[in-house]
Write an enzyme that holds these catalytic residues in place. Structure first.
Site, PDB file in Angstrom:
ATOM      1  N   ARG A  95     -22.959  12.686  19.036  1.00 34.73           N
ATOM      2  CA  ARG A  95     -24.454  12.566  19.026  1.00 34.73           C
ATOM      3  C   ARG A  95     -24.942  13.967  18.682  1.00 34.73           C
ATOM      4  O   ARG A  95     -26.035  13.815  17.616  1.00 34.73           O
ATOM      5  CB  ARG A  95     -24.992  12.227  20.452  1.00 34.73           C
ATOM      6  CG  ARG A  95     -24.871  10.855  20.767  1.00 34.73           C
ATOM      7  CD  ARG A  95     -25.324  10.324  22.189  1.00 34.73           C
ATOM      8  NE  ARG A  95     -24.329  10.934  23.118  1.00 34.73           N
ATOM      9  CZ  ARG A  95     -24.777  11.445  24.418  1.00 34.73           C
ATOM     10  NH1 ARG A  95     -25.844  10.717  24.797  1.00 34.73           N
ATOM     11  NH2 ARG A  95     -24.070  12.018  24.998  1.00 34.73           N
TER      12      ARG A  95
ATOM     13  N   ASN B 236     -25.279   6.834  22.991  1.00 40.19           N
ATOM     14  CA  ASN B 236     -24.133   6.499  23.051  1.00 40.19           C
ATOM     15  C   ASN B 236     -24.253   4.786  23.535  1.00 40.19           C
ATOM     16  O   ASN B 236     -25.457   4.504  24.139  1.00 40.19           O
ATOM     17  CB  ASN B 236     -23.318   7.273  24.262  1.00 40.19           C
ATOM     18  CG  ASN B 236     -22.671   8.126  23.658  1.00 40.19           C
ATOM     19  OD1 ASN B 236     -22.255   8.658  22.640  1.00 40.19           O
ATOM     20  ND2 ASN B 236     -22.353   9.054  24.673  1.00 40.19           N
TER      21      ASN B 236
END
Length: 90
Positions: A17, A35
């Protein structure tokens, strides 16, 4: 244009990320990344077609610790706020 990406493989717990945020911002893209409970990473990106294509190509590699098995890409009509952010897991 906007695209939604679902990135599968070893993509959680490997700074995917953060890498995505840094990469998207460096390319001037807007959107977000998060996520997913199933172990994948989801991203929504908005920008010029050729820049999104470059971003998608980079997502096939990801950060050094990641192992990307596949990247699913689909068109999206979702509105995207300016900037690129991390969102909570869904």
């Amino acid at each position: 244009m906007s695209r939604r990406l679902l990135i599968h493989g070893r993509v959680q717990g490997v700074f995917f990320r953060d890498w995505t945020v840094e990469t998207a911002r460096s390319l001037g893209l807007d959107g977000w990344v998060r996520n997913r409970a199933d172990g994948s990473v989801e991203a929504l990106v908005s920008g010029e077609a050729q820049v999104i294509a470059r971003f998608v190509a980079l997502c096939h590699e990801g950060p050094p610790a990641a192992r990307v098995d596949r990247v699913e890409v689909e068109e999206s009509g979702e509105a995207v706020a300016p900037g690129f952010t991390r969102r909570a897991t869904q």
